[in-house]
Design a protein around this motif. Structure first.
Motif, PDB file in Angstrom:
ATOM      1  N   LEU A  63       6.199  86.087  66.226  1.00  0.00           N
ATOM      2  CA  LEU A  63       7.327  86.307  67.135  1.00  0.00           C
ATOM      3  C   LEU A  63       8.005  84.993  67.504  1.00  0.00           C
ATOM      4  O   LEU A  63       9.125  84.991  68.012  1.00  0.00           O
ATOM      5  CB  LEU A  63       6.837  87.001  68.415  1.00  0.00           C
ATOM      6  CG  LEU A  63       6.339  88.440  68.237  1.00  0.00           C
ATOM      7  CD1 LEU A  63       5.633  88.910  69.502  1.00  0.00           C
ATOM      8  CD2 LEU A  63       7.497  89.372  67.905  1.00  0.00           C
ATOM      9  N   GLY A  64       7.303  83.913  67.258  1.00  0.00           N
ATOM     10  CA  GLY A  64       7.836  82.603  67.656  1.00  0.00           C
ATOM     11  C   GLY A  64       7.167  82.157  68.938  1.00  0.00           C
ATOM     12  O   GLY A  64       6.774  82.992  69.771  1.00  0.00           O
ATOM     13  N   GLU A  65       7.062  80.849  69.080  1.00  0.00           N
ATOM     14  CA  GLU A  65       6.325  80.263  70.198  1.00  0.00           C
ATOM     15  C   GLU A  65       6.762  80.762  71.570  1.00  0.00           C
ATOM     16  O   GLU A  65       5.968  81.048  72.444  1.00  0.00           O
ATOM     17  CB  GLU A  65       6.517  78.747  70.169  1.00  0.00           C
ATOM     18  CG  GLU A  65       5.262  77.978  69.854  1.00  0.00           C
ATOM     19  CD  GLU A  65       5.570  76.520  69.699  1.00  0.00           C
ATOM     20  OE1 GLU A  65       5.929  75.902  70.719  1.00  0.00           O
ATOM     21  OE2 GLU A  65       5.489  76.008  68.556  1.00  0.00           O
ATOM     22  N   ARG A  66       8.085  80.891  71.733  1.00  0.00           N
ATOM     23  CA  ARG A  66       8.613  81.214  73.062  1.00  0.00           C
ATOM     24  C   ARG A  66       8.408  82.670  73.458  1.00  0.00           C
ATOM     25  O   ARG A  66       8.661  83.048  74.594  1.00  0.00           O
ATOM     26  CB  ARG A  66      10.108  80.911  73.105  1.00  0.00           C
ATOM     27  CG  ARG A  66      10.440  79.445  72.904  1.00  0.00           C
ATOM     28  CD  ARG A  66      11.927  79.257  72.777  1.00  0.00           C
ATOM     29  NE  ARG A  66      12.644  79.805  73.909  1.00  0.00           N
ATOM     30  CZ  ARG A  66      13.895  80.251  73.860  1.00  0.00           C
ATOM     31  NH1 ARG A  66      14.562  80.225  72.742  1.00  0.00           N
ATOM     32  NH2 ARG A  66      14.475  80.717  74.941  1.00  0.00           N
ATOM     33  N   ASP A 167      11.712  85.403  67.421  1.00  0.00           N
ATOM     34  CA  ASP A 167      12.477  84.434  66.645  1.00  0.00           C
ATOM     35  C   ASP A 167      12.823  85.059  65.291  1.00  0.00           C
ATOM     36  O   ASP A 167      11.932  85.399  64.510  1.00  0.00           O
ATOM     37  CB  ASP A 167      11.614  83.179  66.463  1.00  0.00           C
ATOM     38  CG  ASP A 167      12.355  82.080  65.728  1.00  0.00           C
ATOM     39  OD1 ASP A 167      13.079  82.387  64.767  1.00  0.00           O
ATOM     40  OD2 ASP A 167      12.200  80.913  66.124  1.00  0.00           O
ATOM     41  N   ARG A 168      14.103  85.220  65.061  1.00  0.00           N
ATOM     42  CA  ARG A 168      14.559  85.914  63.848  1.00  0.00           C
ATOM     43  C   ARG A 168      14.036  85.237  62.578  1.00  0.00           C
ATOM     44  O   ARG A 168      13.607  85.914  61.640  1.00  0.00           O
ATOM     45  CB  ARG A 168      16.088  85.936  63.868  1.00  0.00           C
ATOM     46  CG  ARG A 168      16.708  86.529  62.641  1.00  0.00           C
ATOM     47  CD  ARG A 168      18.222  86.538  62.738  1.00  0.00           C
ATOM     48  NE  ARG A 168      18.675  87.574  63.661  1.00  0.00           N
ATOM     49  CZ  ARG A 168      19.904  88.082  63.662  1.00  0.00           C
ATOM     50  NH1 ARG A 168      20.808  87.645  62.816  1.00  0.00           N
ATOM     51  NH2 ARG A 168      20.245  89.026  64.503  1.00  0.00           N
ATOM     52  N   ASP A 169      14.061  83.923  62.585  1.00  0.00           N
ATOM     53  CA  ASP A 169      13.657  83.199  61.363  1.00  0.00           C
ATOM     54  C   ASP A 169      12.188  83.422  61.027  1.00  0.00           C
ATOM     55  O   ASP A 169      11.840  83.654  59.868  1.00  0.00           O
ATOM     56  CB  ASP A 169      13.935  81.695  61.507  1.00  0.00           C
ATOM     57  CG  ASP A 169      15.428  81.408  61.500  1.00  0.00           C
ATOM     58  OD1 ASP A 169      16.180  82.249  60.972  1.00  0.00           O
ATOM     59  OD2 ASP A 169      15.832  80.362  62.035  1.00  0.00           O
ATOM     60  N   VAL A 171      10.201  85.891  61.976  1.00  0.00           N
ATOM     61  CA  VAL A 171       9.925  87.289  61.592  1.00  0.00           C
ATOM     62  C   VAL A 171      10.443  87.543  60.173  1.00  0.00           C
ATOM     63  O   VAL A 171       9.739  88.096  59.324  1.00  0.00           O
ATOM     64  CB  VAL A 171      10.555  88.277  62.604  1.00  0.00           C
ATOM     65  CG1 VAL A 171      10.417  89.715  62.105  1.00  0.00           C
ATOM     66  CG2 VAL A 171       9.907  88.129  63.971  1.00  0.00           C
ATOM     67  N   ASP A 172      11.667  87.095  59.901  1.00  0.00           N
ATOM     68  CA  ASP A 172      12.231  87.281  58.549  1.00  0.00           C
ATOM     69  C   ASP A 172      11.336  86.650  57.493  1.00  0.00           C
ATOM     70  O   ASP A 172      11.077  87.234  56.441  1.00  0.00           O
ATOM     71  CB  ASP A 172      13.631  86.648  58.463  1.00  0.00           C
ATOM     72  CG  ASP A 172      14.711  87.550  59.055  1.00  0.00           C
ATOM     73  OD1 ASP A 172      14.379  88.675  59.466  1.00  0.00           O
ATOM     74  OD2 ASP A 172      15.883  87.118  59.101  1.00  0.00           O
ATOM     75  N   GLU A 173      10.863  85.455  57.822  1.00  0.00           N
ATOM     76  CA  GLU A 173      10.046  84.749  56.834  1.00  0.00           C
ATOM     77  C   GLU A 173       8.703  85.447  56.612  1.00  0.00           C
ATOM     78  O   GLU A 173       8.271  85.636  55.469  1.00  0.00           O
ATOM     79  CB  GLU A 173       9.823  83.308  57.294  1.00  0.00           C
ATOM     80  CG  GLU A 173       9.436  82.407  56.139  1.00  0.00           C
ATOM     81  CD  GLU A 173       9.205  80.981  56.605  1.00  0.00           C
ATOM     82  OE1 GLU A 173       9.982  80.504  57.453  1.00  0.00           O
ATOM     83  OE2 GLU A 173       8.248  80.375  56.113  1.00  0.00           O
ATOM     84  N   ALA A 174       8.075  85.859  57.684  1.00  0.00           N
ATOM     85  CA  ALA A 174       6.748  86.486  57.567  1.00  0.00           C
ATOM     86  C   ALA A 174       6.784  87.744  56.704  1.00  0.00           C
ATOM     87  O   ALA A 174       5.858  88.023  55.950  1.00  0.00           O
ATOM     88  CB  ALA A 174       6.210  86.817  58.959  1.00  0.00           C
ATOM     89  N   VAL A 186      16.537  93.616  65.745  1.00  0.00           N
ATOM     90  CA  VAL A 186      15.839  93.928  66.994  1.00  0.00           C
ATOM     91  C   VAL A 186      14.515  94.613  66.638  1.00  0.00           C
ATOM     92  O   VAL A 186      14.371  95.149  65.532  1.00  0.00           O
ATOM     93  CB  VAL A 186      16.751  94.822  67.900  1.00  0.00           C
ATOM     94  CG1 VAL A 186      17.011  96.188  67.299  1.00  0.00           C
ATOM     95  CG2 VAL A 186      16.221  94.951  69.319  1.00  0.00           C
ATOM     96  N   LEU A 187      13.580  94.565  67.572  1.00  0.00           N
ATOM     97  CA  LEU A 187      12.279  95.218  67.373  1.00  0.00           C
ATOM     98  C   LEU A 187      12.164  96.394  68.338  1.00  0.00           C
ATOM     99  O   LEU A 187      12.880  96.454  69.338  1.00  0.00           O
ATOM    100  CB  LEU A 187      11.134  94.241  67.655  1.00  0.00           C
ATOM    101  CG  LEU A 187      11.206  92.862  67.008  1.00  0.00           C
ATOM    102  CD1 LEU A 187      10.048  91.989  67.509  1.00  0.00           C
ATOM    103  CD2 LEU A 187      11.182  92.978  65.488  1.00  0.00           C
ATOM    104  N   MET A 188      11.254  97.291  68.045  1.00  0.00           N
ATOM    105  CA  MET A 188      11.014  98.395  68.976  1.00  0.00           C
ATOM    106  C   MET A 188       9.515  98.704  68.999  1.00  0.00           C
ATOM    107  O   MET A 188       8.899  98.861  67.945  1.00  0.00           O
ATOM    108  CB  MET A 188      11.814  99.632  68.556  1.00  0.00           C
ATOM    109  CG  MET A 188      11.591 100.840  69.443  1.00  0.00           C
ATOM    110  SD  MET A 188      12.879 102.120  69.282  1.00  0.00           S
ATOM    111  CE  MET A 188      13.016 102.297  67.535  1.00  0.00           C
ATOM    112  N   ALA A 189       8.967  98.750  70.222  1.00  0.00           N
ATOM    113  CA  ALA A 189       7.565  99.134  70.397  1.00  0.00           C
ATOM    114  C   ALA A 189       7.528 100.607  70.788  1.00  0.00           C
ATOM    115  O   ALA A 189       8.257 101.038  71.690  1.00  0.00           O
ATOM    116  CB  ALA A 189       6.918  98.272  71.485  1.00  0.00           C
TER     117      ALA A 189
END
Ligand SMILES: Cc1cc2nc3c(=O)[nH]c(=O)nc-3n(C[C@H](O)[C@H](O)[C@H](O)COP(=O)(O)O)c2cc1C
Length: 215
Positions: A63-66, A167-169, A171-174, A186-189
């Protein structure tokens, strides 16, 4: 659907990790999502549905550090979804849209389909050249699908929380998303609330006077 309940309810921030959406209910929700309309039927989306521990973990850890506070939501949700949107509209994509419309018999006669195709190409051309907002326009379609799916989920007794905290980058990369011509919007839980952690406070929204103009 109990609209009164829905409009007084906070979005779920704590999911019950022990509960799973029944497969048939999930499939019904996905059928509904598939039916969501988009402008000129452009259908700019691809959806990743994460139900396994490994799939959800891959998202939670990228998701990214933040945005670590969203990791627990992803892991405790029954399912997490990555809603992705095309970065461009190549000829091949519109050809596929039109071919499917013809196959499904969308229009009563071939002449109307031909006219529609020309109007659609013209519309896309205007978006590309005059408004120059093709990406933004496509992501608006994604958000409409998101909103409709949130409502459909409520109808099915499922809690759906959109998540923009990622973080879009990363998530896209993973998930190798960019190379497919899409990017994460966007994500959805999706799942069920942890009853011990449901907020009971009132929701806070502006007064109607600030929101509505009646003429
Ligand atoms: C598009 C969208 C994205 C959101 N992203 C997040 C998120 O990343 N993390 C989170 O905890 N809540 C997220 N939320 C929840 C909002 O913060 C929340 O709905 C808002 O503050 C109002 O609070 P309430 O739902 O408790 O009334 C999101 C909501 C929307 C509509």
């Amino acid at each position: 659907m109990d609209l009164d309940k829905l409009m007084s309810k906070h979005l779920t921030r704590y999911f019950d990790g022990s509960k799973t959406i029944p497969e048939e209910t999930l499939q019904q929700l996905l059928r509904f999502l598939r039916s969501a309309p988009s402008s000129v039927n452009v259908q700019p989306n691809h959806f990743y549905v994460l139900s396994t521990e490994a799939g959800k973990r891959k998202l939670a850890t990228n998701l990214g550090e933040r945005f670590q506070d969203n990791a627990e939501k992803v892991m405790n949700a029954s399912h997490a979804m990555i809603l992705t949107t095309r970065t461009e509209v190549p000829e091949e994509h519109m050809d596929a849209v039109f071919a499917k419309e013809r196959e499904d018999g969308r229009f009563p006669d071939p002449a109307t389909q031909v006219l529609w195709e020309s109007m659609t190409r013209d519309f896309l051309n205007i978006r590309n050249t005059k408004y120059q907002d093709l990406n933004h326009w496509m992501e608006k379609q994604t958000y409409m699908a998101l909103g409709m799916t949130m409502m459909a989920a409520a109808e099915l007794g499922i809690d759906a929380t959109p998540l923009e905290g990622f973080d879009r980058d990363t998530v896209d990369e993973a998930f190798g998303i960019r190379e497919t011509g899409y990017t994460t919007t966007v994500l959805m839980a999706l799942g069920y609330p942890d009853p011990a952690k449901v907020y009971g406070t009132p929701i806070s929204r502006f007064h109607p006077d600030r929101l509505f103009t009646f003429l």
